[in-house]
Write an enzyme that holds these catalytic residues in place. Structure first.
Site, PDB file in Angstrom:
ATOM      1  N   GLY A  10       0.716  -1.245  -0.021  1.00 49.15           N
ATOM      2  CA  GLY A  10       0.052  -0.112   0.118  1.00 49.15           C
ATOM      3  C   GLY A  10       0.764   1.196   0.125  1.00 49.15           C
ATOM      4  N   GLN A  13      -1.374   7.320   1.640  1.00 46.22           N
ATOM      5  CA  GLN A  13      -0.950   8.218   2.682  1.00 46.22           C
ATOM      6  C   GLN A  13      -0.075   7.591   3.537  1.00 46.22           C
ATOM      7  OE1 GLN A  13      -1.301  11.193   1.543  1.00 46.22           O
ATOM      8  NE2 GLN A  13      -3.543  11.874   2.301  1.00 46.22           N
ATOM      9  N   ILE A  14      -0.316   6.418   4.295  1.00 45.56           N
ATOM     10  CA  ILE A  14       0.628   6.086   5.421  1.00 45.56           C
ATOM     11  C   ILE A  14       1.648   5.455   4.680  1.00 45.56           C
ATOM     12  CG2 ILE A  14       0.543   4.309   7.320  1.00 45.56           C
ATOM     13  CD1 ILE A  14      -2.538   4.402   7.606  1.00 45.56           C
ATOM     14  N   GLY A  15       1.700   4.461   3.590  1.00 43.82           N
ATOM     15  CA  GLY A  15       2.676   4.128   2.881  1.00 43.82           C
ATOM     16  C   GLY A  15       3.837   5.134   2.641  1.00 43.82           C
ATOM     17  N   ARG A  85     -11.084   5.473   6.162  1.00 42.10           N
ATOM     18  CA  ARG A  85     -12.413   5.798   6.282  1.00 42.10           C
ATOM     19  C   ARG A  85     -12.770   7.431   5.658  1.00 42.10           C
ATOM     20  NH1 ARG A  85     -13.992   6.072  12.510  1.00 42.10           N
ATOM     21  NH2 ARG A  85     -11.732   6.401  12.890  1.00 42.10           N
ATOM     22  N   ARG A  91     -14.956   2.163  11.175  1.00 40.08           N
ATOM     23  CA  ARG A  91     -14.012   1.101  10.668  1.00 40.08           C
ATOM     24  C   ARG A  91     -14.611  -0.061  10.148  1.00 40.08           C
ATOM     25  NH1 ARG A  91     -12.028   3.478  15.317  1.00 40.08           N
ATOM     26  NH2 ARG A  91     -10.123   4.603  15.376  1.00 40.08           N
ATOM     27  N   VAL A 121      -1.935  -2.662   9.162  1.00 44.80           N
ATOM     28  CA  VAL A 121      -2.336  -1.421  10.010  1.00 44.80           C
ATOM     29  C   VAL A 121      -3.964  -1.302   9.474  1.00 44.80           C
ATOM     30  CG1 VAL A 121      -2.139   1.058   9.584  1.00 44.80           C
ATOM     31  CG2 VAL A 121       0.107  -0.310   9.807  1.00 44.80           C
ATOM     32  N   ASN A 123      -7.663  -1.326   8.382  1.00 42.44           N
ATOM     33  CA  ASN A 123      -9.042  -1.300   9.062  1.00 42.44           C
ATOM     34  C   ASN A 123      -9.929  -2.111   8.569  1.00 42.44           C
ATOM     35  OD1 ASN A 123      -8.594  -0.074  11.485  1.00 42.44           O
ATOM     36  ND2 ASN A 123      -8.578   1.951  10.554  1.00 42.44           N
ATOM     37  N   HIS A 178      -9.641  -2.013  18.168  1.00 44.24           N
ATOM     38  CA  HIS A 178      -9.200  -0.518  17.637  1.00 44.24           C
ATOM     39  C   HIS A 178     -10.650   0.008  17.038  1.00 44.24           C
ATOM     40  CE1 HIS A 178      -7.120   2.657  15.999  1.00 44.24           C
ATOM     41  NE2 HIS A 178      -7.256   2.591  14.628  1.00 44.24           N
TER      42      HIS A 178
HETATM   43  N1  NAD Z   1      -4.609   0.804  12.529  1.00 39.38           N
HETATM   44  C1  NAD Z   1      -4.682   2.086  12.821  1.00 39.38           C
HETATM   45  O1  NAD Z   1      -4.415   2.605  13.749  1.00 39.38           O
HETATM   46  C2  NAD Z   1      -4.920   2.769  11.664  1.00 39.38           C
HETATM   47  C3  NAD Z   1      -4.876   4.454  11.529  1.00 39.38           C
HETATM   48  C4  NAD Z   1      -5.181   4.928  10.468  1.00 39.38           C
HETATM   49  C5  NAD Z   1      -5.489   4.403   9.027  1.00 39.38           C
HETATM   50  N2  NAD Z   1      -5.548   3.068   9.198  1.00 39.38           N
HETATM   51  C6  NAD Z   1      -6.086   2.198   8.076  1.00 39.38           C
HETATM   52  O2  NAD Z   1      -4.947   2.175   7.285  1.00 39.38           O
HETATM   53  C7  NAD Z   1      -5.298   1.963   5.773  1.00 39.38           C
HETATM   54  C8  NAD Z   1      -4.574   2.852   4.638  1.00 39.38           C
HETATM   55  O3  NAD Z   1      -4.966   4.083   5.171  1.00 39.38           O
HETATM   56  P1  NAD Z   1      -4.247   5.122   3.960  1.00 39.38           P
HETATM   57  O4  NAD Z   1      -4.508   6.396   4.438  1.00 39.38           O
HETATM   58  O5  NAD Z   1      -2.699   5.104   3.707  1.00 39.38           O
HETATM   59  O6  NAD Z   1      -5.233   4.955   2.645  1.00 39.38           O
HETATM   60  P2  NAD Z   1      -5.068   5.303   1.159  1.00 39.38           P
HETATM   61  O7  NAD Z   1      -5.839   5.205   0.474  1.00 39.38           O
HETATM   62  O8  NAD Z   1      -3.966   6.341   1.208  1.00 39.38           O
HETATM   63  O9  NAD Z   1      -3.692   4.142   0.824  1.00 39.38           O
HETATM   64  C9  NAD Z   1      -4.166   2.765   0.820  1.00 39.38           C
HETATM   65  C10 NAD Z   1      -3.362   2.111  -0.433  1.00 39.38           C
HETATM   66  O10 NAD Z   1      -3.657   0.800  -0.622  1.00 39.38           O
HETATM   67  C11 NAD Z   1      -3.739   0.563  -2.162  1.00 39.38           C
HETATM   68  N3  NAD Z   1      -4.234  -0.843  -2.342  1.00 39.38           N
HETATM   69  C12 NAD Z   1      -5.522  -1.160  -2.483  1.00 39.38           C
HETATM   70  N4  NAD Z   1      -5.539  -2.628  -2.829  1.00 39.38           N
HETATM   71  C13 NAD Z   1      -4.244  -3.035  -2.702  1.00 39.38           C
HETATM   72  C14 NAD Z   1      -3.793  -4.500  -2.757  1.00 39.38           C
HETATM   73  N5  NAD Z   1      -4.429  -5.457  -3.197  1.00 39.38           N
HETATM   74  N6  NAD Z   1      -2.498  -4.451  -2.628  1.00 39.38           N
HETATM   75  C15 NAD Z   1      -1.708  -3.433  -2.311  1.00 39.38           C
HETATM   76  N7  NAD Z   1      -2.368  -2.100  -2.266  1.00 39.38           N
HETATM   77  C16 NAD Z   1      -3.426  -2.155  -2.257  1.00 39.38           C
HETATM   78  C17 NAD Z   1      -4.520   1.605  -2.734  1.00 39.38           C
HETATM   79  O11 NAD Z   1      -4.335   1.519  -4.091  1.00 39.38           O
HETATM   80  C18 NAD Z   1      -3.977   2.695  -1.859  1.00 39.38           C
HETATM   81  O12 NAD Z   1      -2.615   3.323  -2.452  1.00 39.38           O
HETATM   82  C19 NAD Z   1      -6.809   2.125   5.908  1.00 39.38           C
HETATM   83  O13 NAD Z   1      -7.572   1.033   5.858  1.00 39.38           O
HETATM   84  C20 NAD Z   1      -7.188   2.848   7.096  1.00 39.38           C
HETATM   85  O14 NAD Z   1      -8.462   2.921   7.412  1.00 39.38           O
HETATM   86  C21 NAD Z   1      -5.327   2.179  10.356  1.00 39.38           C
END
Ligand code: NAD
Length: 311
Positions: A10, A13-15, A85, A91, A121, A123, A178
């Protein structure tokens, strides 16, 4: 010793922020993976970050790809694949789509990186970490969910602000799933060793607990386009660092319970030691009756979400 290899599944944003922090902390080389439709975005971020290493003087090599085979040999995978979200969503609303995504990721992990330490990470966290564990057939020590470090960080920030003290000296522990019924253990919190309950009146503490529970939603409502990413990235990197450097930090994280807390076959947020052996030890805490009631509610929510995955 060869440099560590860290795969980021991924490149959203987080990646992107994970890659930045890993490079700045010099933890190893980074492969940013995303689906073919986002391969250019992964490559673009990797290129931008590679150019930053010249300025920062860090040795990490950062590449982007949509070919999972390039992650083979990764020491650590951090999985953020999935939808975040949008305002008004829980979530759990992400379950169906993100389960499909995690299933795809898990099959790839099984084929290409069966020995990597996996930090989930995506959700809804507690169900996604279970899905990865089950579908990829990983050992329990090898898979963990990131939530407690972030939820505790949020709690610490609110306390530091309320008391006008350094956040470094605020110690906090948020357990459970979470979700909005996570379990902030106010009894275990302290500021420089002074019990928090003696520093903040009950109603103010309740408000901080409430704000922590809804801390993710507060940011979603402000950003409008997605969820938090800086603090989530830093939280996951601290866990990766503890594994790669065998720091043996004891942090709240979603670990598989096998008898601990009287539970089986469920990932719940508990204090665990992360070192070279992965999730090396789960620590049990004695809970008071009110804490036990909050914990039971959280377990119930996690069970319901996991049951919905039908795994
Ligand atoms: N655990 C926590 O505390 C926490 C905190 C914040 C966000 N999150 C979760 O983290 C996740 C990512 O958030 P983000 O802001 O980076 O989202 P984002 O949309 O910016 O990035 C997610 C990426 O995943 C990619 N993706 C989709 N299918 C895929 C696959 N099969 N293989 C690889 N990549 C794939 C998308 O193309 C996208 O680039 C979300 O589910 C969010 O809810 C968790």
């Amino acid at each position: 010793m060869a440099r560590h290899k860290i795969g980021l599944i991924g490149a959203g944003q987080i990646g992107g922020n994970l890659a930045l922090l890993i490079a700045q902390k010099q933890l190893g080389d980074v492969v940013l993976y995303d689906i073919p439709a986002f391969e250019d975005a992964a490559k673009g971020k990797a290129l931008d970050l590679s150019q930053l290493t010249a300025v920062d003087g860090t040795p990490s090599r950062i590449t982007g790809t949509s070919n999972f085979a390039e992650l083979a040999g990764a020491d650590v995978l951090i999985i953020t694949a999935g939808l975040p979200r949008k305002p008004g969503m829980s979530r759990e609303d992400l379950l169906a789509k993100n389960l499909e995504i995690i299933t795809n990721v898990a099959q790839n992990v099984k084929q290409h990186c069966p020995n990597a330490f996996c930090i989930v990470v995506s959700n809804p966290l507690d169900a996604m970490v279970y899905a990865l564990y089950k579908i990829a057939g990983l050992k329990k020590q090898q898979v963990v969910g990131m939530a407690g470090v972030l939820d505790s960080a949020r709690f610490r920030m609110f306390v530091a602000e309320a008391l006008d003290v350094s956040i470094e000296d605020v110690h906090a522990l948020v357990l459970g799933g979470h979700g909005d019924d996570m379990v902030p253990l106010t009894r275990q919190c302290s500021v420089g060793g002074v019990p928090l309950t003696s520093l903040i009146p009950g109603d103010q503490l309740d408000a901080i607990v409430n704000r922590t529970r809804k801390g993710g939603g507060e940011i979603v409502a402000l950003l409008k386009t997605g969820s938090a990413f800086y603090a989530p990235a830093a939280s996951a990197v601290s866990m990766a660092e503890s594994y790669l450097l065998d720091q043996k930090r004891v942090v709240p994280c979603a670990a598989l319970l096998e008898g601990e807390y009287g539970l089986n076959n469920i990932f719940m947020g508990v204090p665990a030691r992360i070192g070279a052996g992965g999730v090396e030890k789960v620590y049990e805490l004695e809970l008071t009756p009110p804490e036990q009631a909050m914990w039971a509610k959280s377990v119930d929510s996690v069970r319901k979400t996991v049951e919905a995955t039908k795994l």
